[in-house]
Design a protein around this motif. Structure first.
Motif, PDB file in Angstrom:
ATOM      1  N   GLY A 195      52.181 -48.781 -14.015  1.00  0.00           N
ATOM      2  CA  GLY A 195      52.847 -49.593 -15.014  1.00  0.00           C
ATOM      3  C   GLY A 195      52.452 -51.055 -14.879  1.00  0.00           C
ATOM      4  N   THR A 196      52.058 -51.438 -13.669  1.00  0.00           N
ATOM      5  CA  THR A 196      51.535 -52.776 -13.398  1.00  0.00           C
ATOM      6  C   THR A 196      50.177 -52.641 -12.732  1.00  0.00           C
ATOM      7  OG1 THR A 196      53.763 -53.674 -13.100  1.00  0.00           O
ATOM      8  CG2 THR A 196      51.933 -54.944 -12.183  1.00  0.00           C
ATOM      9  N   VAL A 197      49.233 -53.449 -13.143  1.00  0.00           N
ATOM     10  CA  VAL A 197      47.886 -53.432 -12.585  1.00  0.00           C
ATOM     11  C   VAL A 197      47.613 -54.767 -11.906  1.00  0.00           C
ATOM     12  CG1 VAL A 197      45.418 -53.352 -13.137  1.00  0.00           C
ATOM     13  CG2 VAL A 197      46.994 -51.766 -14.242  1.00  0.00           C
ATOM     14  N   GLY A 198      47.192 -54.721 -10.633  1.00  0.00           N
ATOM     15  CA  GLY A 198      46.892 -55.939  -9.903  1.00  0.00           C
ATOM     16  C   GLY A 198      45.629 -56.626 -10.415  1.00  0.00           C
ATOM     17  N   ARG A 199      45.657 -57.948 -10.361  1.00  0.00           N
ATOM     18  CA  ARG A 199      44.477 -58.725 -10.774  1.00  0.00           C
ATOM     19  C   ARG A 199      43.572 -59.042  -9.604  1.00  0.00           C
ATOM     20  NH1 ARG A 199      47.908 -57.291 -14.626  1.00  0.00           N
ATOM     21  NH2 ARG A 199      47.755 -58.484 -16.562  1.00  0.00           N
ATOM     22  N   VAL A 200      44.106 -59.011  -8.384  1.00  0.00           N
ATOM     23  CA  VAL A 200      43.311 -59.275  -7.194  1.00  0.00           C
ATOM     24  C   VAL A 200      43.569 -58.168  -6.182  1.00  0.00           C
ATOM     25  CG1 VAL A 200      43.292 -61.772  -7.525  1.00  0.00           C
ATOM     26  CG2 VAL A 200      45.127 -60.724  -6.185  1.00  0.00           C
ATOM     27  N   ARG A 201      42.662 -58.050  -5.243  1.00  0.00           N
ATOM     28  CA  ARG A 201      42.780 -57.006  -4.223  1.00  0.00           C
ATOM     29  C   ARG A 201      42.868 -57.652  -2.849  1.00  0.00           C
ATOM     30  NH1 ARG A 201      41.353 -51.721  -4.293  1.00  0.00           N
ATOM     31  NH2 ARG A 201      41.719 -50.751  -2.260  1.00  0.00           N
ATOM     32  N   ASP A 202      43.967 -57.418  -2.152  1.00  0.00           N
ATOM     33  CA  ASP A 202      44.111 -57.858  -0.770  1.00  0.00           C
ATOM     34  C   ASP A 202      44.063 -56.639   0.138  1.00  0.00           C
ATOM     35  OD1 ASP A 202      44.355 -60.509  -1.476  1.00  0.00           O
ATOM     36  OD2 ASP A 202      46.542 -60.457  -1.566  1.00  0.00           O
ATOM     37  N   GLU A 203      43.480 -56.829   1.316  1.00  0.00           N
ATOM     38  CA  GLU A 203      43.366 -55.751   2.290  1.00  0.00           C
ATOM     39  C   GLU A 203      43.805 -56.255   3.658  1.00  0.00           C
ATOM     40  OE1 GLU A 203      42.654 -52.607   2.207  1.00  0.00           O
ATOM     41  OE2 GLU A 203      42.016 -52.393   0.111  1.00  0.00           O
ATOM     42  N   VAL A 204      44.529 -55.412   4.387  1.00  0.00           N
ATOM     43  CA  VAL A 204      44.914 -55.707   5.759  1.00  0.00           C
ATOM     44  C   VAL A 204      43.802 -55.216   6.673  1.00  0.00           C
ATOM     45  CG1 VAL A 204      46.589 -55.309   7.584  1.00  0.00           C
ATOM     46  CG2 VAL A 204      47.367 -55.521   5.209  1.00  0.00           C
ATOM     47  N   VAL A 205      43.225 -56.129   7.425  1.00  0.00           N
ATOM     48  CA  VAL A 205      42.164 -55.801   8.377  1.00  0.00           C
ATOM     49  C   VAL A 205      42.766 -55.867   9.776  1.00  0.00           C
ATOM     50  CG1 VAL A 205      39.943 -56.525   9.339  1.00  0.00           C
ATOM     51  CG2 VAL A 205      40.334 -56.614   6.864  1.00  0.00           C
ATOM     52  N   VAL A 206      42.656 -54.778  10.528  1.00  0.00           N
ATOM     53  CA  VAL A 206      43.250 -54.669  11.859  1.00  0.00           C
ATOM     54  C   VAL A 206      42.154 -54.829  12.910  1.00  0.00           C
ATOM     55  CG1 VAL A 206      44.627 -53.227  13.402  1.00  0.00           C
ATOM     56  CG2 VAL A 206      45.001 -53.115  10.921  1.00  0.00           C
ATOM     57  N   GLU A 207      42.413 -55.688  13.873  1.00  0.00           N
ATOM     58  CA  GLU A 207      41.420 -55.983  14.901  1.00  0.00           C
ATOM     59  C   GLU A 207      42.069 -55.934  16.280  1.00  0.00           C
ATOM     60  OE1 GLU A 207      38.680 -59.250  12.532  1.00  0.00           O
ATOM     61  OE2 GLU A 207      40.561 -59.905  13.469  1.00  0.00           O
ATOM     62  N   GLY A 208      41.246 -55.705  17.289  1.00  0.00           N
ATOM     63  CA  GLY A 208      41.711 -55.713  18.666  1.00  0.00           C
ATOM     64  C   GLY A 208      40.780 -56.526  19.544  1.00  0.00           C
ATOM     65  N   THR A 209      41.300 -56.931  20.697  1.00  0.00           N
ATOM     66  CA  THR A 209      40.469 -57.651  21.665  1.00  0.00           C
ATOM     67  C   THR A 209      40.863 -57.233  23.073  1.00  0.00           C
ATOM     68  OG1 THR A 209      39.737 -59.827  22.442  1.00  0.00           O
ATOM     69  CG2 THR A 209      42.030 -59.649  21.763  1.00  0.00           C
ATOM     70  N   ALA A 210      39.874 -57.244  23.960  1.00  0.00           N
ATOM     71  CA  ALA A 210      40.119 -56.971  25.373  1.00  0.00           C
ATOM     72  C   ALA A 210      40.277 -58.254  26.171  1.00  0.00           C
ATOM     73  CB  ALA A 210      38.976 -56.138  25.942  1.00  0.00           C
ATOM     74  N   ASP A 211      40.218 -59.408  25.508  1.00  0.00           N
ATOM     75  CA  ASP A 211      40.386 -60.689  26.197  1.00  0.00           C
ATOM     76  C   ASP A 211      41.807 -60.809  26.730  1.00  0.00           C
ATOM     77  OD1 ASP A 211      37.825 -61.229  25.421  1.00  0.00           O
ATOM     78  OD2 ASP A 211      38.381 -62.558  23.766  1.00  0.00           O
ATOM     79  N   PRO A 212      41.970 -61.267  27.966  1.00  0.00           N
ATOM     80  CA  PRO A 212      43.333 -61.419  28.519  1.00  0.00           C
ATOM     81  C   PRO A 212      44.145 -62.503  27.818  1.00  0.00           C
ATOM     82  CG  PRO A 212      41.678 -62.307  30.023  1.00  0.00           C
ATOM     83  CD  PRO A 212      40.927 -61.606  28.956  1.00  0.00           C
ATOM     84  N   VAL A 213      43.445 -63.473  27.219  1.00  0.00           N
ATOM     85  CA  VAL A 213      44.116 -64.512  26.447  1.00  0.00           C
ATOM     86  C   VAL A 213      43.522 -64.498  25.038  1.00  0.00           C
ATOM     87  CG1 VAL A 213      44.610 -66.970  26.212  1.00  0.00           C
ATOM     88  CG2 VAL A 213      44.489 -65.940  28.492  1.00  0.00           C
ATOM     89  N   PRO A 214      44.293 -64.096  24.048  1.00  0.00           N
ATOM     90  CA  PRO A 214      43.733 -63.992  22.692  1.00  0.00           C
ATOM     91  C   PRO A 214      43.497 -65.372  22.087  1.00  0.00           C
ATOM     92  CG  PRO A 214      46.082 -63.565  22.633  1.00  0.00           C
ATOM     93  CD  PRO A 214      45.720 -63.740  24.079  1.00  0.00           C
ATOM     94  N   ARG A 215      42.292 -65.575  21.613  1.00  0.00           N
ATOM     95  CA  ARG A 215      41.954 -66.837  20.955  1.00  0.00           C
ATOM     96  C   ARG A 215      41.460 -66.538  19.549  1.00  0.00           C
ATOM     97  NH1 ARG A 215      39.205 -67.090  25.699  1.00  0.00           N
ATOM     98  NH2 ARG A 215      37.242 -66.833  24.557  1.00  0.00           N
ATOM     99  N   GLU A 216      41.624 -67.524  18.683  1.00  0.00           N
ATOM    100  CA  GLU A 216      41.200 -67.357  17.292  1.00  0.00           C
ATOM    101  C   GLU A 216      39.736 -66.967  17.214  1.00  0.00           C
ATOM    102  OE1 GLU A 216      41.453 -67.386  13.110  1.00  0.00           O
ATOM    103  OE2 GLU A 216      43.038 -67.472  14.623  1.00  0.00           O
ATOM    104  N   ASP A 217      38.898 -67.580  18.051  1.00  0.00           N
ATOM    105  CA  ASP A 217      37.460 -67.315  18.026  1.00  0.00           C
ATOM    106  C   ASP A 217      37.035 -66.362  19.137  1.00  0.00           C
ATOM    107  OD1 ASP A 217      38.007 -68.986  20.107  1.00  0.00           O
ATOM    108  OD2 ASP A 217      36.305 -70.345  19.786  1.00  0.00           O
ATOM    109  N   GLY A 218      37.987 -65.555  19.631  1.00  0.00           N
ATOM    110  CA  GLY A 218      37.676 -64.618  20.700  1.00  0.00           C
ATOM    111  C   GLY A 218      36.879 -63.417  20.214  1.00  0.00           C
TER     112      GLY A 218
END
Length: 487
Positions: free
Chosen positions: A334-357
């Motif tokens: 009944g409603t059609v989206g104009r844009v598409r958003d997606e959830v991207v799931v990520e993991g890291t093995a770094d003991p301290v998570p950093r934005e650029d890790g």
């Protein structure tokens, strides 16, 4: 009782029953292969916890009486095996009562799954399969002619599926009335298929024709199902053609195939089938006549709710009005989206998570992820986690119950959960932290595809879930959780 059966529809019944049994095979196989991570005893939304709070009368199910993962798997695979036998023609090799019993067992088993499936089974095609499967119980087998009343009930169901979907579009998004919805739909639909990129890049006048044709097929053609032959067959053929177009342009589980199956029941195959077998011309047993008449009366009484919903200006989509899913209401987009958003799931093995890790992305089987990966065809198979991830991107509220448990299972390296994914970037040991980010996706242009080989272009929108570790607190893993609830 010549009025009761239509022997000329014997081939249409055969095709309908074989196709419906094939859909059942897909549904039961999907349940068997995915349930442990989703609703198993240690799943994201466990059945044992659900049945403790939901009474039997509200969600009748065999698993209200007893639940175990082995029992669930046994029921699902038994359903798939029985459906495969019916697809091979087993229902025509046994007495009428036994054939009805086989179809009834399929319906009961799948009802038991749907009624404890919670969010994972909240799709309209679950109810559609149950309603169609219920009517199939009373369609008979090769030992009697197809009951006219049930054939009409199948047309009534097909009418509600198509007409309800057409009405909700006209009442909903203005783009349906302006014939512009398909400028966006092929790109923003829940799970694009391998041809969706090409459909999206069709000229805009073609998209307007698509919209107009959709309105005709859903609002005019269904009425013709109740006209004499051959007009009803032509109407059913147009519905089949439209559904095949949808099969090519997207992934909607078994919705399109089940709608095609319903349409085939309205086709008069007399010209192809020739004279009906002698058994199909026999008089139906009295008990069968009485039972079919009673079921017809029941369906007509229960149809009151879907009819009121269809004529209401506040029409709702995909609603069941009784716990047995006997007569339901349908509709989509009944409603059609104009844009598409997606959830991207990520993991890291770094003991301290950093934005650029060193963040590594999990790959899903059906939903867009890697921009260079061409969308795949999965329908009629239903990827439940991928579909719910589309809803999660629309609003964190859709994922509140299950996204946290999903993240916990990634952090724990849960084998059943990882089996739902295409790619696990941590094959040796689970990550220390998991995060989720929201990206804006769009199909690339023809020039971009030639230059980069990417089917999608994506841009970071915002953080969806901050870096989260096991034991980070009660709010960890919840979409929108604050920094105090995660590392």
């Amino acid at each position: 009782m010549d009025w009761f059966t239509a022997p000329g529809y014997w081939l249409g019944r055969l095709v309908f029953q074989r196709a419906l049994a094939g859909v059942y095979v897909c549904a039961f196989a999907a349940a068997a292969l995915q349930f442990r991570a989703l609703i198993g005893a240690h799943g994201m939304l466990p059945v044992p916890r659900y049945v403790r709070y939901v009474p039997f009368r509200q969600a009748p199910s065999l698993f209200q009486l007893r639940y175990g993962d082995r029992l669930f798997a046994g029921c699902a695979w038994a359903g798939a095996a029985l459906a495969a036998a019916l697809a091979a023609g087993a229902g025509d090799l046994v007495p009428l009562g036994a054939a009805m019993g086989m179809w009834a067992v399929l319906w009961l088993l799948y009802l038991s799954i749907v009624n404890v499936g919670q969010t994972w089974y909240s799709f309209g095609w679950e109810s559609l399969l149950l309603e169609t499967g219920f009517l199939a119980v009373f369609l008979g087998n090769a030992r009697t002619g197809p009951p006219v009343l049930v054939l009409w009930l199948l047309r009534w169901l097909l009418f509600r599926v198509e007409f309800g979907a057409g009405l909700i579009k006209l009442r909903g998004d203005a783009c349906w009335r302006k014939l512009t919805c398909l400028y966006h739909h092929h790109e923003t639909q829940p799970m694009p298929g391998p041809l969706s990129w090409f459909f999206h890049h069709l000229p805009r006048p073609v998209h307007r024709v698509e919209c107009a044709a959709n309105h005709v097929t859903q609002l005019v053609v269904p009425v013709l199902l109740f006209t004499p032959q051959p007009v009803a067959s032509y109407a059913a053929g147009l519905i089949v053609a439209t559904q095949l177009w949808l099969v090519l342009s997207g992934n909607f589980a078994w919705l399109n195939w089940l709608t095609i199956t319903l349409a085939l029941s309205a086709v008069d195959f007399t010209g192809l089938a020739g004279a009906p077998p002698a058994a199909a011309s026999r008089a139906a047993p009295l008990w069968f006549v009485v039972l079919v008449c009673a079921v017809t009366a029941l369906v007509l009484v229960l149809s009151r709710h879907p009819v009121i919903n269809m004529i209401s200006p506040r029409q709702v989509m995909n609603r069941s009005f009784d716990p047995l899913h006997l007569v339901n209401t349908y509709g989509a987009f009944g409603t059609v989206g104009r844009v598409r958003d997606e959830v991207v799931v990520e993991g890291t093995a770094d003991p301290v998570p950093r934005e650029d890790g060193a963040w590594r992305e999990y790959g899903f089987r059906g939903k867009p992820g890697d921009p260079r990966r061409m969308p795949r065809q999965f329908a009629p198979y239903h990827l439940r986690l991928d579909w719910l991830m589309w809803f999660a991107a629309l609003s964190p509220a859709y994922a509140r119950d299950w996204f946290g448990p999903f993240v916990e299972r990634l952090l724990a390296g849960d084998r059943d959960t990882l089996r739902l994914l295409r790619h696990n970037p941590f094959p040796d040991a689970p990550p220390l932290f998991v995060r989720a980010r929201l990206y804006r996706y769009r199909f690339t242009t023809r020039r971009e595809l030639r230059a980069t080989g990417a089917w999608w272009h994506r841009t970071l929108v915002r953080e969806y879930l901050p870096p989260t570790r096991l034991g980070a607190g009660p709010g960890a893993g919840r979409p929108g959780a604050g920094a105090s609830e995660a590392e």
